[in-house]
Write an enzyme that holds these catalytic residues in place. Structure first.
Site, PDB file in Angstrom:
ATOM      1  N   SER A  58       0.830  -1.199   0.000  1.00 28.67           N
ATOM      2  CA  SER A  58       0.000   0.000   0.000  1.00 28.67           C
ATOM      3  C   SER A  58       0.875   1.263   0.000  1.00 28.67           C
ATOM      4  CB  SER A  58      -0.968  -0.030   1.180  1.00 28.67           C
ATOM      5  OG  SER A  58      -1.990   0.906   1.011  1.00 28.67           O
ATOM      6  N   ASP A 265      -8.313  -5.716  -5.957  1.00 27.55           N
ATOM      7  CA  ASP A 265      -8.167  -4.502  -5.153  1.00 27.55           C
ATOM      8  C   ASP A 265      -8.561  -3.297  -5.989  1.00 27.55           C
ATOM      9  OD1 ASP A 265      -7.398  -2.514  -3.331  1.00 27.55           O
ATOM     10  OD2 ASP A 265      -5.315  -2.555  -4.029  1.00 27.55           O
ATOM     11  N   HIS A 317      -6.441  -6.218  -1.549  1.00 27.00           N
ATOM     12  CA  HIS A 317      -5.345  -5.284  -1.287  1.00 27.00           C
ATOM     13  C   HIS A 317      -4.212  -5.914  -0.481  1.00 27.00           C
ATOM     14  CE1 HIS A 317      -3.672  -1.252  -1.018  1.00 27.00           C
ATOM     15  NE2 HIS A 317      -3.589  -1.349   0.298  1.00 27.00           N
TER      16      HIS A 317
END
Length: 344
Positions: A58, A265, A317
């Site tokens: 991320s 994601d 994710h």
């Protein structure tokens, strides 16, 4: 493996210097983590000469390359040397303009937004411009994308939301917890990704016995652990719009760089990463092809000069939460410097 809560203020980490929280940003985070690493190596010199890799996901798409560049630059001093060999990134924020473009195109291509909303964004948004959000039509259309994502989990398009006030869900959870407890297993929903994972984590890390076991407290004064400390990021001091120049620099230096994307994601979707890597301009040395785990296609990959990009089929994710077994196999391949299995 060394797990670092970064920047200071997330998880159980804290600073005794309260002014630190007012100057948090990318540069502060890189330098603070670099200082920590050297102090850690001084305390455990046994590990100083070992090969060193950094991994994250991320927003660590910014943190990790920035830290890697700092280590690389400081390694000119033999006394500061860390044996850095490469880094591994999952669904990483990389280039703001390409990340936004990919988020919008992915939402459209997966029927989250309408053709009309997508066209308004394409006609009015220039994500490379610092004045992007001054365009009212652009800002309104992008807000429509985010509004639609509030109805589902942007981090995992095809899994259910955690609706804890649902009687049906509560009944199901009681059955699963009872069945699992009677078998001696940890209570959890079996058979796939659990949408209530964040809720369980919050409950677990706020237990007094857990905080005491982790040496996060003295056993008396509980800390309020949360999945994300949003207050830290209101006054974020600096964020590089793109770390692609760092990629170019460290690829040229011969570091091993692998990037992967869970392909369900929507927050930092596979399209964002593909757009970023295309902008990097690296040369592909092999064809786009599947990679395998336990005789099944785990995803697809592309090998470039100095970089490998792979997808994880059906993962959101935080890829290891969705595909733990194939993630471990992929991670092992990274450390070994070998391509993931390319045959069934």
């Amino acid at each position: 493996m060394l797990f670092v809560e970064s920047p200071v203020g997330v998880g159980f980490s804290y600073s005794n210097t309260t002014s630190d929280y007012k100057i948090l940003g990318d540069d502060f985070t890189a330098n603070d983590t670099y200082t920590f690493l050297h102090k850690w190596f001084d305390k455990f010199p046994l590990y100083k000469k070992r090969k060193f890799y950094i991994a994250g996901e991320s927003y660590a798409g910014k943190y990790v390359p920035e830290l890697a560049e700092l280590i690389f630059d400081m390694n000119r001093d033999p006394l500061q040397y860390i044996n850095l060999k490469g880094f591994l990134l999952g669904n990483p924020e990389t280039s703001d303009a390409h990340d936004w473009e990919g988020l919008v195109d992915y939402a459209w291509s997966h029927a989250v937004i309408s053709d009309r909303t997508h066209k308004i964004i394409k006609d009015n948004c220039n994500f490379s411009s610092t004045n992007t959000w001054d365009n009212v039509k652009c800002a309104k259309a992008v807000n429509e994308v985010l509004d639609q994502y509030r109805e589902i989990d942007i981090y995992s398009l095809y899994t259910s939301l955690c609706i804890t006030n649902s009687t049906k869900l509560d009944d199901y959870m009681r059955k699963v917890v009872f069945k699992s407890s009677s078998s001696g297993m940890m209570p959890r929903i079996m058979g796939g990704f659990d949408p209530c994972l964040d809720k369980y984590a919050r409950m677990f890390y706020n237990r007094p016995d857990v905080q005491k076991s982790l040496h996060a407290i003295d056993g008396h004064h509980l800390k309020n652990w949360s999945i994300c400390n949003d207050q830290m990021f209101h006054d974020w001091a600096d964020s590089r719009p793109s770390v692609l120049p760092i990629y170019k620099k460290l690829i040229a230096a011969g570091l091993r760089i692998w990037v992967y994307s869970g392909d369900t994601d929507g927050r930092v979707p596979v399209l964002s990463t593909r757009y970023s890597l295309n902008a990097l301009g690296v040369t592909a040395i092999n064809s786009w092809r599947p990679w395998f785990h336990e005789q099944q296609v785990s995803g697809w990959l592309q090998e470039y000069e100095g970089l490998l990009f792979a997808t994880f089929r059906g993962a959101g994710h935080s890829v290891p939460s969705f595909k733990p077994s194939s993630s471990l196999a992929f991670f092992a391949s990274f450390l070994a410097g070998e391509s993931p299995p390319l045959e069934r």
